[in-house]
Design a protein around this motif. Sequence first.
Motif, PDB file in Angstrom:
ATOM      1  N   ALA A  49       0.830  -1.207   0.000  1.00  0.00           N
ATOM      2  CA  ALA A  49       0.000   0.000   0.000  1.00  0.00           C
ATOM      3  C   ALA A  49       0.865   1.256   0.000  1.00  0.00           C
ATOM      4  O   ALA A  49       0.545   2.251  -0.677  1.00  0.00           O
ATOM      5  N   GLU A  50       1.964   1.215   0.721  1.00  0.00           N
ATOM      6  CA  GLU A  50       2.860   2.366   0.760  1.00  0.00           C
ATOM      7  C   GLU A  50       3.565   2.556  -0.582  1.00  0.00           C
ATOM      8  O   GLU A  50       3.794   3.685  -1.020  1.00  0.00           O
ATOM      9  N   ILE A  51       3.907   1.465  -1.236  1.00  0.00           N
ATOM     10  CA  ILE A  51       4.495   1.544  -2.575  1.00  0.00           C
ATOM     11  C   ILE A  51       3.511   2.202  -3.535  1.00  0.00           C
ATOM     12  O   ILE A  51       3.878   3.078  -4.334  1.00  0.00           O
ATOM     13  N   ALA A  52       2.255   1.776  -3.467  1.00  0.00           N
ATOM     14  CA  ALA A  52       1.223   2.358  -4.335  1.00  0.00           C
ATOM     15  C   ALA A  52       1.039   3.850  -4.036  1.00  0.00           C
ATOM     16  O   ALA A  52       0.900   4.668  -4.954  1.00  0.00           O
ATOM     17  N   ALA A  53       1.058   4.206  -2.758  1.00  0.00           N
ATOM     18  CA  ALA A  53       0.893   5.608  -2.378  1.00  0.00           C
ATOM     19  C   ALA A  53       2.051   6.457  -2.877  1.00  0.00           C
ATOM     20  O   ALA A  53       1.886   7.665  -3.114  1.00  0.00           O
ATOM     21  N   ALA A  54       3.221   5.827  -3.055  1.00  0.00           N
ATOM     22  CA  ALA A  54       4.395   6.535  -3.572  1.00  0.00           C
ATOM     23  C   ALA A  54       4.367   6.640  -5.090  1.00  0.00           C
ATOM     24  O   ALA A  54       5.299   7.181  -5.687  1.00  0.00           O
TER      25      ALA A  54
END
Length: 254
Positions: A49-54
Amino acid sequence: MQLLRDKVVLVTGGAAGIGRATAVAAARHGARVAINDLAGDAAVADCLAEIAAAGGEGIAICGDVALPRTAEQFISRAVDAFGRVDVMVSNAGICPFHGFLDMPPETLERTMHVNLHGAYYMCQAAARQMAAQGDGGAIVAVSSISALVGGEFQTHYTPTKAGVHSLMQSAAIALGRYGIRCNSVLPGTIQTDINRDDLADRAKRRYMETRIPLGRLGQPDDIAGPIVFIASDLAAYVTGAALLVDGGMFVNLQ
């Protein structure tokens, strides 16, 4: 400026700590990211999820790096998803602190298998894929300041990190003809799950802070930035090198 734009970056131990920070930083710099970890579903999902948010695209392929087949599966599934491998960040590691005289054989062997054998299998599998692709690549192994100094409760750990550093030196020679660069990053004291209990001792934590000229313990992001740089084309003529990222601890003899 996105230093890893359109590159495919693989990170072992990618769900937490330095691995997670590196995976997210790679995504922020334009990479598609595959992580490997033994962590539970929640930690992996949070990282993705953090990768996607980045702004990145990420996948997770879970498995035990101590097993050769895990490396083969990690590479093949990443290639299935993204078509190639440009960067391997070998980060997975453990350090169950223990005294030397009563070190259980199983603790020694597990640490060796995860930290050193796992790094070897992952880097070898990635290098095979990069060599087959024919246009080079970058391998970055996370070693440690412990490759250079001793630790009373790390007699099983420090040899593995010295071995990872040495592996990158030899791999740089073996793989240079394929345009594959191999370097190591040597973190100092970084606050992660691996040392959470050790640093819970306030007196020890304060002592460690006073040893560091920059006056603070490191954070995972402090290591992710140098990894992104070494993996990028800005470091196109850097191979066989070791970058110490420790806030100045190593050179502080006082």
